[in-house]
Each structure stands twice: as C-alpha cells, then as structure tokens.
Scaffold this active site. Sequence first.
Site, mmCIF file in Angstrom:
data_model
loop_
_atom_site.group_PDB
_atom_site.id
_atom_site.type_symbol
_atom_site.label_atom_id
_atom_site.label_comp_id
_atom_site.label_asym_id
_atom_site.label_seq_id
_atom_site.Cartn_x
_atom_site.Cartn_y
_atom_site.Cartn_z
ATOM 1 C CG ASN A 202 -9.801 -2.230 99.132
ATOM 2 O OD1 ASN A 202 -9.906 -1.087 98.676
ATOM 3 N ND2 ASN A 202 -10.451 -3.254 98.643
ATOM 4 C CD GLU B 7 5.287 -0.705 93.441
ATOM 5 O OE1 GLU B 7 5.819 -1.018 92.375
ATOM 6 O OE2 GLU B 7 4.884 -1.555 94.253
ATOM 7 N N GLY C 274 6.008 -4.485 92.079
ATOM 8 C CA GLY C 274 7.256 -4.017 92.688
ATOM 9 C C GLY C 274 7.541 -4.704 94.003
HETATM 10 O O1 0RQ Z 1 -10.845 -12.112 95.398
HETATM 11 O O2 0RQ Z 1 -11.537 -10.169 94.099
HETATM 12 O O3 0RQ Z 1 -12.805 -12.337 93.959
HETATM 13 O O4 0RQ Z 1 -12.879 -10.938 96.048
HETATM 14 O O5 0RQ Z 1 -7.824 -12.377 95.808
HETATM 15 O O6 0RQ Z 1 -7.682 -10.080 97.447
HETATM 16 O O7 0RQ Z 1 -7.837 -9.451 99.843
HETATM 17 O O8 0RQ Z 1 -9.052 -8.046 98.100
HETATM 18 O O9 0RQ Z 1 -6.523 -8.040 98.360
HETATM 19 O O10 0RQ Z 1 -6.891 -6.443 96.394
HETATM 20 O O11 0RQ Z 1 -4.963 -6.230 98.007
HETATM 21 O O12 0RQ Z 1 -5.048 -8.106 96.324
HETATM 22 C C1 0RQ Z 1 -1.945 -10.150 96.409
HETATM 23 C C2 0RQ Z 1 -3.643 -10.006 94.596
HETATM 24 C C3 0RQ Z 1 -4.071 -8.967 96.843
HETATM 25 C C4 0RQ Z 1 -2.387 -7.923 95.265
HETATM 26 C C5 0RQ Z 1 -2.999 -9.271 95.768
HETATM 27 C C6 0RQ Z 1 -8.552 -13.372 96.529
HETATM 28 C C7 0RQ Z 1 -9.539 -12.572 97.353
HETATM 29 C C8 0RQ Z 1 -9.966 -11.525 96.337
HETATM 30 C C9 0RQ Z 1 -7.940 -9.985 96.075
HETATM 31 P P1 0RQ Z 1 -12.127 -11.331 94.841
HETATM 32 P P2 0RQ Z 1 -7.872 -8.873 98.478
HETATM 33 P P3 0RQ Z 1 -5.883 -7.090 97.254
HETATM 34 C C10 0RQ Z 1 2.172 -2.982 94.419
HETATM 35 C C11 0RQ Z 1 3.067 -4.089 94.848
HETATM 36 C C12 0RQ Z 1 1.244 -8.561 94.244
HETATM 37 C C13 0RQ Z 1 2.117 -7.463 93.793
HETATM 38 C C14 0RQ Z 1 2.368 -6.384 94.779
HETATM 39 C C15 0RQ Z 1 -1.208 -8.147 94.338
HETATM 40 C C16 0RQ Z 1 -8.665 -11.241 95.588
HETATM 41 O O13 0RQ Z 1 -1.976 -7.155 96.343
HETATM 42 O O14 0RQ Z 1 -1.364 -8.355 93.163
HETATM 43 O O15 0RQ Z 1 2.202 -6.500 95.971
HETATM 44 N N1 0RQ Z 1 0.036 -8.152 94.922
HETATM 45 N N2 0RQ Z 1 2.803 -5.301 94.188
HETATM 46 O O16 0RQ Z 1 -10.604 -13.371 97.782
HETATM 47 C C17 0RQ Z 1 -7.211 -17.561 96.308
HETATM 48 C C18 0RQ Z 1 -5.814 -17.070 98.120
HETATM 49 C C19 0RQ Z 1 -6.343 -15.746 98.124
HETATM 50 C C20 0RQ Z 1 -7.284 -15.421 97.144
HETATM 51 C C21 0RQ Z 1 -6.894 -13.669 98.377
HETATM 52 N N3 0RQ Z 1 -4.897 -17.450 99.003
HETATM 53 N N4 0RQ Z 1 -6.271 -17.927 97.199
HETATM 54 N N5 0RQ Z 1 -7.726 -16.317 96.242
HETATM 55 N N6 0RQ Z 1 -7.604 -14.121 97.352
HETATM 56 N N7 0RQ Z 1 -6.113 -14.640 98.881
HETATM 57 C C22 0RQ Z 1 1.541 -3.048 93.040
HETATM 58 C C23 0RQ Z 1 2.453 -2.673 91.931
HETATM 59 O O17 0RQ Z 1 3.532 -3.098 91.892
HETATM 60 C C24 0RQ Z 1 1.963 -1.781 90.853
#
Ligand code: 0RQ
Length: 499
Positions: free
Chosen positions: A261, A284, A378
Amino acid sequence: MSLKFISAEEAASHIHNNDTVGFSGFTAAGTPKVVAPEIAQKAEKEHEAGRPFRINVFTGASTNDFVDGTLSRAKAVYKRTPYQSCKDMRNSINNNETSYFDVHLSEMAQNTRYGFYGKINTAIIEAADVTEQGEIVLGIGVGASPTFCDMADKIIIELNHHNPKSLRGFHDLYQPLNPPHRREIPIYKPSDRIGSEILKVDPKKIVGIVESDLYDNVKEFSPVDEVTEKIGENVCNFLASQHKSGLIPREFLPLQSGVGNVANAVLSGLGNNPDIPAFEMYTEVVQDSVIGLMKEGKCKFASCCSLTISNKLVDEVFADLDFFRNKLVIRPGEISNHPEIVRRLGIITINTALEADIFGNVNSTHVTGTKMMNGIGGSGDFTRNAYLSIFTCPSVAKNGKISAIVPMVSHLDHSEHSVDIIITEQGIADLRGKSPIERAQTIIDNCAHPMYKGLLRDYLKLSATKTHTPHTLSACFGFHNEFIKSGDMALTNWSDYIK
Ligand code: 0RQ
C-alpha cells in the site's frame, strides 16, 4: 511432436514425494493456478494412506493461494524458497513444518543453475501460448522460469486462455553465462532488450499441457489512508528537493519501488507532483498505480519482472496491449533485480522496513527477530546497489504498541552502510555522510513517533562511556523484550536493564 493436452490431475501424477518443483511467475502474476491444487489433493490422499508426500517449492517470488495456500494447508511442502507472502505458508514456516530459506531474488535463478539447491525435477509454467517446437509465450510474471525449464527433467505447461497470445513481444528473456565465462549484462537503459521474446524449451521435456482460464487475482489495494498518504507525500517532497538541488540529474533517474500500500501511495503521489519530471522505472513489480502513470505520460517506460495488477486493470491492459507494447518489458527476476544493472543505471530504490534502528540498520523480514514475515524479496538487490536507497514505514504498528524505530533491529537485512534515507509519516531522515550519533539524532527527531522519542533519547543516554556507536548491550532489545512481556513497547523502563 504434437501438443499433448492432459488434465490437472494427470499433471499432478507426474509429481512425486521429495521432488523439487519450480513454478513460473513472480508474485501472483504468471503463477500457475490449476496443477498445484491437484498436487495438494494428491498429498492429502497419500497422507491418509499413511505415506509421506512433500515437495520442495521453488518460485520466482511470492505466489498465489493456488500454490502456497493449497500446498501448505495440505502439509505438502518440505522446502520453500525464496519470497512468500501467503498466511498459511507463513504459519507453516514459523511452525517449522516447512523448511524455508530466504534468498535475494536476483540470486534465485543463478544459485539454482550453479547447482547449489540440487536438482529440479519438474517445472510448472504458465503460458499465454505454446508451439509444438517448444516455444512458450509466458504470462505476465516471469520469475525464474527460464532457469527452471532449462534444469528440469519434465515441464508441465499451464496454458491460461485468459492471457492473450499477443503478449508475445512483451518479454525479454536472458540468462547470463555461469562464471568464469560471464560477461557484462548489456542493459544500459531500462528499455534495452537483450534476449528473446519467447522461452525456448526442449519439446521432449513437455509432459503435457493443462488448460486454465483464471485471473492472477492480485489483491486490491486498501484505499490510501492518512499515514500512507503522508509517507507518500514525504517521499515525493524529498525526491523533488533532491532534483531541484541537482543531486538527482535533471532528466531524473529510474525508480524501483517495492510492493504494498505504501509503495502504491508513493507512486500515485509522484504522479501528482508537478516538480517531478516524467520518469522511467527499472523495478521488479509493476503495480496498479504505474499503469495509471503510464496512461498519464508520467511514467515513460517500465522494465519489470511482473505486472502485479488487479483483475480490473489486467482486463484494461489486455484490451489495449498496443498502447503498452513500447512502454513495458517483462524480464526474469535475475535481470530485473540484477545488482550490476541497478548500480549502472543509478536507480532510486524505495522499499519497506518492518523496523529500523536509530543507527540506520533495517529489518524487513523478521517480527521480533524470530518470526518470518515474507522474506527479503528484491529489497536487498536494489538497496545495496542503489543511487539513493530509501526505506519507508509507518512510525508505529499495532495501534502504537510497536515502534518501528527501535534501539537495535532484532534482525538485520539491510545494514547502515546501504541505507541512505528513512521516511515515515513523521518525516525524513537523510543519513548520508552522518556518523552513528548524528544518524541516531536525525532518525529520532524526524522519524520516530512522538510517543517513542523520549524513550529513544533516553536509550542513547544509557551508554556510560564515550564511544562511536553508543549502544548498551544489556538494554538494546528492551523494546522487544517489553513487547513480548506486556504487549506494549511504550511501557519500556530502561532502569530494568541497567543494574
Ligand atoms: O500487520 O497485516 O496484521 O495488519 O506487518 O505491514 O504496514 O501493512 O506494510 O504491507 O507494506 O508490509 C515489510 C512486511 C511491510 C513488506 C513488509 C505489521 C503490520 C501489518 C504489514 P497486519 P504494513 P506492508 C518488494 C521488495 C520485504 C521485502 C521487500 C515486505 C503487517 O513490505 O515483506 O521490500 N518487505 N521486497 O501491523 C511487528 C513490526 C511491524 C509489524 C509492521 N515492527 N513488528 N509487526 N508490522 N511493522 C517485494 C518483492 O520483492 C516481490
């Protein structure tokens, strides 16, 4: 050789216990949809009969419920790599039912080719078209398909009639030679084409073609909320100011953006910002917002590994393929994420952190250092090699009970040496050229939530001696310990850690 059409059930009969199966696609896009559920059913029947049945699931990135969902629920996955984002697969990994190893997406295909992960028994590949000569037009996600097909003994094609045959021409498939024979990958701008528009496989390896007609079913984005909108605005203002000051060249530089998002909100924001010129992407994943930016002329070209777009947009793009033909290229993950190209093109990268510490280290994968979320994806390929690497996240999670800014990350994916900028809805921390103490002050002042600023400043003061990086090892995981104990990081009391 004539094409042999078979049922999904018959296709699944070619998959055996302990096999390694390479699936096409990248995210839900281009991931097979009908054979994996049959493999899951076969696994369940085998388990009922008291026989073991588990396979190793290798992919380009995350998949869809048809693969990760059905197979993990059937307890049919022994090893899984690389990125995944399905709740049931995540549970299976965190329960240790599935043995998961996380790898940079650019390395998945090459490590498989090097033989590091053993043999590939079968490749299951979604196609838009296939000929008797073994020429395949892939779907809208490539992943590691060329390598899986080269290495597999058998290939099963899922011919998805939803994909128009006129997708031919959108792909650019290229595999580098293995060292010591490797040369540079000759991409000098995002639109350069260096490979083939079709995947050529040995037709004798194709055991059958299974027909399907299903959408990728990419999840729709939540509407932009106040926090994601503010993060998007901060990223746009930062990029516009860098451009204005000449730190980003006048013609701008290609952008990479992660999924989710926030990423979608950032890209929409860029579209609305008159101070940012029309740009290209070398990324990507192309998400919904990029399609809109292309229609508006704000995004001139996108090189990607997948069109991870919602069903409605898939229909729109397929109905207007000629408009997009000279604006998009879909490459293997090995090339879309290649460090050499990221460094050469000077890519501005925007990825998401779960948490960042006050010195600029980033954890993108592990909740409280122990539970796998999705994987590094990535983000490492791009961050380490970026012209400018940006990490975004909301300053707090779970209604403020978790601070995304912590004294020390509980797991490290991206080190302080690779992270240039951290942006939350609170503001922007530009870490370039700053010492650890200066970084800590900037991150706390600009990015931490007001609820946590005091605790973080107090943490810095705990360090009794003058030192380069003022950590207090007995207290550095105080936020995490408190969250495990009481469920609220804000209740951390530093005196519990200093005796
Ligand atoms: O939990 O789903 O229960 O509400 O993590 O967080 O804020 O909705 O953000 O969907 O963008 O995901 C890093 C996981 C973020 C993702 C990550 C909880 C939060 C929520 C999701 P709910 P948001 P997003 C492209 C490049 C790594 C790889 C990458 C990811 C859920 O972006 O996997 O970037 N990135 N690749 O409540 C505990 C914390 C938290 C937490 C957030 N500190 N501790 N829970 N949450 N922060 C992809 C490819 O390469 C294909």
